[in-house]
Design a protein around this motif. Structure first.
Motif, short mmCIF file in Angstrom:
data_model
loop_
_atom_site.label_atom_id
_atom_site.label_comp_id
_atom_site.label_asym_id
_atom_site.label_seq_id
_atom_site.Cartn_x
_atom_site.Cartn_y
_atom_site.Cartn_z
N GLY A 26 -5.92 3.97 23.63
CA GLY A 26 -5.08 3.57 24.74
C GLY A 26 -5.23 4.45 25.96
O GLY A 26 -6.01 5.40 25.99
N ILE A 27 -4.43 4.12 26.98
CA ILE A 27 -4.50 4.83 28.24
C ILE A 27 -3.13 4.76 28.91
O ILE A 27 -2.39 3.79 28.72
CB ILE A 27 -5.59 4.21 29.15
N THR A 28 -2.79 5.78 29.68
CA THR A 28 -1.54 5.80 30.41
C THR A 28 -1.78 5.38 31.86
O THR A 28 -2.91 5.24 32.31
CB THR A 28 -0.89 7.19 30.39
N GLN A 29 -0.69 5.22 32.59
CA GLN A 29 -0.79 4.81 33.99
C GLN A 29 -1.59 5.81 34.81
O GLN A 29 -2.35 5.44 35.71
CB GLN A 29 0.61 4.66 34.59
N SER A 30 -1.44 7.09 34.52
CA SER A 30 -2.13 8.12 35.30
C SER A 30 -3.54 8.36 34.81
O SER A 30 -4.27 9.17 35.38
CB SER A 30 -1.34 9.44 35.25
N GLY A 31 -3.96 7.66 33.74
CA GLY A 31 -5.32 7.79 33.26
C GLY A 31 -5.52 8.70 32.07
O GLY A 31 -6.66 8.97 31.68
N LYS A 32 -4.45 9.18 31.46
CA LYS A 32 -4.60 9.99 30.25
C LYS A 32 -5.11 9.10 29.12
O LYS A 32 -4.60 8.00 28.90
CB LYS A 32 -3.28 10.64 29.86
N LEU A 33 -6.13 9.59 28.42
CA LEU A 33 -6.75 8.82 27.35
C LEU A 33 -6.14 9.18 26.00
O LEU A 33 -5.84 10.35 25.75
CB LEU A 33 -8.25 9.07 27.33
N ILE A 34 -5.99 8.18 25.16
CA ILE A 34 -5.33 8.36 23.86
C ILE A 34 -6.24 7.81 22.77
O ILE A 34 -6.69 6.66 22.85
CB ILE A 34 -3.97 7.63 23.81
N SER A 35 -6.53 8.61 21.77
CA SER A 35 -7.28 8.15 20.60
C SER A 35 -6.72 8.87 19.39
O SER A 35 -6.79 10.11 19.29
CB SER A 35 -8.77 8.45 20.76
N GLU A 36 -6.13 8.11 18.48
CA GLU A 36 -5.44 8.71 17.34
C GLU A 36 -5.83 8.01 16.04
O GLU A 36 -6.07 6.80 16.01
CB GLU A 36 -3.92 8.59 17.50
N LYS A 37 -5.89 8.81 15.00
CA LYS A 37 -5.97 8.29 13.64
C LYS A 37 -4.77 8.88 12.90
O LYS A 37 -4.72 10.07 12.61
CB LYS A 37 -7.28 8.71 12.97
N ILE A 38 -3.79 8.03 12.61
CA ILE A 38 -2.53 8.50 12.04
C ILE A 38 -2.33 7.87 10.66
O ILE A 38 -2.31 6.64 10.53
CB ILE A 38 -1.33 8.15 12.95
N GLU A 39 -2.20 8.71 9.65
CA GLU A 39 -1.90 8.22 8.31
C GLU A 39 -0.39 8.12 8.16
O GLU A 39 0.35 9.06 8.47
CB GLU A 39 -2.49 9.13 7.25
N VAL A 40 0.06 6.98 7.65
CA VAL A 40 1.49 6.74 7.46
C VAL A 40 1.75 6.51 5.98
O VAL A 40 1.17 5.60 5.36
CB VAL A 40 1.96 5.51 8.27
N LYS A 41 2.59 7.34 5.41
CA LYS A 41 2.97 7.21 4.00
C LYS A 41 4.07 6.16 3.88
O LYS A 41 5.10 6.25 4.57
CB LYS A 41 3.47 8.55 3.45
N ILE A 42 3.85 5.19 3.03
CA ILE A 42 4.84 4.12 2.85
C ILE A 42 5.81 4.47 1.74
O ILE A 42 7.02 4.30 1.86
CB ILE A 42 4.16 2.78 2.55
N ASN A 43 5.30 4.98 0.62
CA ASN A 43 6.16 5.36 -0.51
C ASN A 43 6.20 6.87 -0.61
O ASN A 43 5.16 7.49 -0.81
CB ASN A 43 5.62 4.75 -1.81
N GLN A 99 0.85 -1.19 0.00
CA GLN A 99 0.00 0.00 0.00
C GLN A 99 0.89 1.25 0.00
O GLN A 99 1.95 1.28 0.63
CB GLN A 99 -0.90 0.02 1.24
N ASP A 100 0.44 2.27 -0.67
CA ASP A 100 1.19 3.54 -0.65
C ASP A 100 1.01 4.26 0.68
O ASP A 100 1.87 5.02 1.12
CB ASP A 100 0.72 4.46 -1.78
N SER A 101 -0.13 4.03 1.31
CA SER A 101 -0.44 4.73 2.56
C SER A 101 -1.35 3.85 3.40
O SER A 101 -2.20 3.12 2.87
CB SER A 101 -1.13 6.07 2.26
N ILE A 102 -1.16 3.89 4.71
CA ILE A 102 -1.98 3.10 5.62
C ILE A 102 -2.47 4.00 6.76
O ILE A 102 -1.98 5.12 6.95
CB ILE A 102 -1.21 1.90 6.20
#
Length: 794
Positions: free
Chosen positions: A777-794, A768-771
């Protein structure tokens, strides 16, 4: 005779029909009742699915999170996460239990053709603790299995439900009211519209408005005494939806809230008719969340028709704040939910280098400063249409536990893909149209705690022996898969039980009856049950509202996905020498005071019980009627002195003070034993310098010599789902639109990134050219993580 304020309460038309039998008598009692209702730490759950739309022959993978709503951190006590699956009609299909550690679990659902035909399904996650609460804090998500079947006939015309909801709950004459608008279809999904009109008696338009993407809107109105009003909605398809606005109260109070950048303004407004009634009357303005409540006592200023309060955001609770106006009898009159984004415990991830190595791609994921994070990552093609969850971990924990109604596309309100100003405006509209909180005051203020709700830790095994027993007889229980080895007492009523077992589902359990007189084992006649037992439930009609949009007709090749699964490779080669070296090196220390012994027939014949062998290695052993006591005998202690106690491990598990399992443990049943009397050998917070003893029992049929006929073998009818490593389906092509829209590349259920560190996410190269990385996720102290990250392969 009723007070004038009680009369006013009746005029207001309370949202709840209270029948308080013991309502609070003062402010302190209000606070205590509210706090007691939330006294047990409440938690909520979230499931991160690897995707929502699946092709036949794919499996569903997911990660579970359990969150303490009061501490805003991962819930550390619960070990059982219950996951159930239902069809589109809410009918139960199956359930499983996931082992949960520090608020995190992972599992999978094999979607066999027999049980899972193409169609829509619901997956629900909960805990035994949640099931005992008055409110539903479980998590539900929809997924769909698709194939190339013919297009279904359309369902017919949509029907609409138009709701007009005054802010705070009431509409009052001659006061500027804010009214929320909510338009949904028969599925409970919002219907967007471009134009809405507010009409008076003469059907003249007095104001216009339009909705957001979820069919939410609002308008302001100051109703006259003798007028009626209606709302007309013009839909994009040409249809028109109308509804008459409720008649305003002649007297009463309305609430208006305004969220600014740094503070919240709460305005309480009334009219001339109400002034004589509310004069000198006391009110209570409460701001509450999860057992915490702040009360403000006030009176309306003389001859003033408004009372205005400003609160800085840092004085409010993070997330949802429940604002309630109580009268002097502590009956709730008005309520509004607002969201405070000040100081939210959120964090963000980013990616670094991307490298191609052979047939894989390695993506660097950068960790968080000063925080260890636990993540789940779904990796999909950039053009995917298969991932459309209703909630992210943020909306699941910051919104869902507080709202009664359905939240459509909850992750939108915390997504950086849209402007913060727009999202905050839409979030406030959502709360305006949600009405009152999920927790009814009629329950909260009259709550009487009659029991403590426990949290499941493992499973409980309970049994009854039907054959004759003698005083001192014990029950031997062994589960090979989990390493369970217990010898327990038989109660007077011939029953026995063990609590908090960690066993896998459908594994073998061996049970034997140990005679106290001669130590021989006898096959007993027994019945055994494992609790909690699996329950077949059903989703109510309101719980099966669909959220996924229809999938277009697809042309799926017959063999696009194969059924083949890559099995785990197991290496069975081992040597006694390497095992000995491994056990020896795993000991805390190695010194002249230590000894490692591999049990052979000679040692077993000269030391019938393992305690005999322990005594010969300079430990003192004393048998009491209820236990075994062991002390270390060092060169500095005399024969009659009692030295410190050693730390004892059985099959890698540290034992507590109860060593009764050693009573009848024969040396022939032990594979190896490591003994170390050095004061530096032990470890642990309560270690007293008595050394270490590590016992490793034999496995399988060799665990007991010639005892196959002396134990009863049962299959555990309940337990944890065995862990399974993700394997990607085998697609016959990665360069067509079917894979790009609905295929899956990788699933990582539990990635741990240490503070200030980076981690490599290695995936198969599907050209794929891009994914897209969908990360929750969550950290030990309770910080919440929600990400949509596009990664360019080529």
């Amino acid at each position: 005779m009723k007070s004038t304020l009680t009369f006013l309460s009746l005029l207001l038309g309370l949202v709840f029909s209270f029948e308080f039998q013991a309502q609070p008598k003062n402010e302190s009692e209000l606070q205590n009742n509210y706090t007691d209702y939330f006294k047990s730490n409440r938690h909520s759950v979230f499931l991160h699915l690897n995707k929502n739309i699946l092709l036949q022959n794919e499996n569903l993978w997911f990660a579970g999170y359990v969150y303490d709503l009061q501490t805003k951190t991962p819930e550390m006590e619960t070990t059982n996460l219950e996951v159930s699956v239902f069809n589109a009609n809410g009918k139960f299909i199956e359930s499983l239990t996931l082992y949960t550690f520090q608020g995190k679990a992972s599992g999978y659902l094999p979607l066999t053709k027999k049980d899972y035909k193409p169609g829509k399904y619901f997956i629900r996650a909960s805990t035994a603790y949640i099931e005992n609460l008055n409110e539903d804090l479980s998590f539900k998500s929809e997924f769909q299995i698709i194939n190339d079947s013919k297009r279904k006939q359309p369902e017919g015309n949509l029907t609409y439900d138009l709701q007009l909801l005054p802010e705070g709950g009431h509409l009052v004459q001659e006061v500027r009211n804010t009214v929320g608008v909510k338009l949904i279809d028969q599925h409970g999904l919002g219907v967007e519209f471009e134009e809405g009109h507010v009409l008076d008696n003469d059907l003249d338009t007095i104001s216009k408005f339009r909705s957001n993407r979820f069919g939410h809107a609002s308008f302001n109105i100051q109703p006259d005494e003798n007028s009626t009003y209606s709302v007309k909605i013009y839909l994009n398809n040409g249809e028109v939806v109308e509804k008459t606005l409720q008649d305003p109260n002649r007297s009463g109070i309305v609430m208006r809230t305004t969220l600014k950048q740094d503070d919240l303004q709460i305005s309480l407004l009334t009219n001339e008719n109400s002034l004589p009634v509310i004069k000198d009357e006391k009110f209570y303005l409460g701001i509450s969340q999860d057992g915490n409540i702040k009360n403000l006592v006030f009176k309306f200023p003389n001859n003033k028709k408004e009372a205005i309060f400003n609160f800085s955001k840092d004085s409010l609770y993070r997330g949802i704040n429940r604002i309630t106006l109580f009268n002097k009898e502590f009956q709730p009159i008005l309520e509004r939910l607002v969201f405070n984004d000040h100081g939210l415990k959120l964090d963000h991830l980013s990616t670094g280098s991307v490298k191609k190595i052979n047939d894989s791609i390695q993506i660097e994921i950068k960790g968080i400063k000063d925080e260890t994070a636990r993540l789940s990552i779904s990796t999909l093609p950039q053009k995917t249409e298969a991932y459309s969850p209703d909630h992210s971990i943020i909306s699941a924990f910051l919104l869902k536990p507080y709202l009664k109604g359905n939240i459509e596309n909850g992750d939108y309100y915390f997504s950086d893909e849209h402007s913060a100003r727009r999202r905050n405006y839409d979030l406030d509209l959502l709360l305006l149209t949600q009405g009152w909180s999920k927790y009814p005051w009629s329950q909260v203020l009259t709550f009487k705690r009659d029991r403590t709700i426990g949290k499941n830790k493992g499973f409980d095994l309970e049994g009854e022996i039907f054959s004759k027993t003698r005083p001192g007889d014990k029950v031997f229980i062994r589960n090979e898969k989990s390493g369970l080895f217990e010898i327990i007492d038989v109660e007077d009523n011939n029953r026995f039980s063990i609590k908090n077992l960690f066993i896998e589902d459908s594994t073998q359990i061996s049970v034997g009856l140990l005679r106290n007189r001669n130590g021989k084992m006898k096959k007993p006649s027994i019945s055994v049950q494992i609790f909690p037992q699996k329950e077949r439930t059903r989703l109510d009609a309101e719980q099966i509202q669909p959220s996924l949009k229809p999938v277009p007709v697809l042309s799926i090749p017959k063999n696009f996905i194969t059924d083949n699964e890559v099995l785990d490779t197991v290496n069975l080669k081992a040597s006694k020498r390497s095992e000995k070296k491994k056990d020896f090196l795993n000991a805390p220390t190695s010194s002249a005071l230590s000894n490692y012994i591999e049990i052979n027939e000679t040692i077993a014949s000269s030391n019938y019980y393992i305690t005999d062998l322990i005594e010969k290695n300079f430990f003192r052993v004393r048998r009491t009627p209820a236990n075994i006591e062991i002390w270390s005998q060092t060169p500095f202690t005399f024969r009659d002195d009692l030295g410190p106690s050693p730390v004892i491990f059985l099959n890698g598990v540290r034992m507590g003070q109860d060593l009764s399992f050693l009573y009848n443990l024969r040396t022939s049943e032990v594979k190896s034993i490591y003994l170390n009397r050095s004061a530096a050998a032990g470890y642990g917070g309560n270690y007293e310098g008595g050394g270490v003893i590590k016992i490793k029992t034999k496995t399988g049929a060799s665990r007991f010599n010639n005892t196959n006929n002396s134990t009863l073998t049962l299959i555990a009818n309940n337990g944890y789902q065995p862990y399974k490593e993700f394997y990607a389906p085998k697609y016959n092509s990665y360069n067509n639109s079917l894979f790009e829209n609905y295929g899956v590349i990788d699933w990582e259920p539990d990635m741990v990134i240490a503070a200030d560190s980076n981690k490599i996410h290695s995936i198969y190269n599907t050209l794929q050219d891009s994914i897209i990385l969908y990360i929750e996720g969550i950290t030990q102290s309770g910080k919440l993580i929600s990400e949509k990250i596009e990664v360019k392969i080529n």
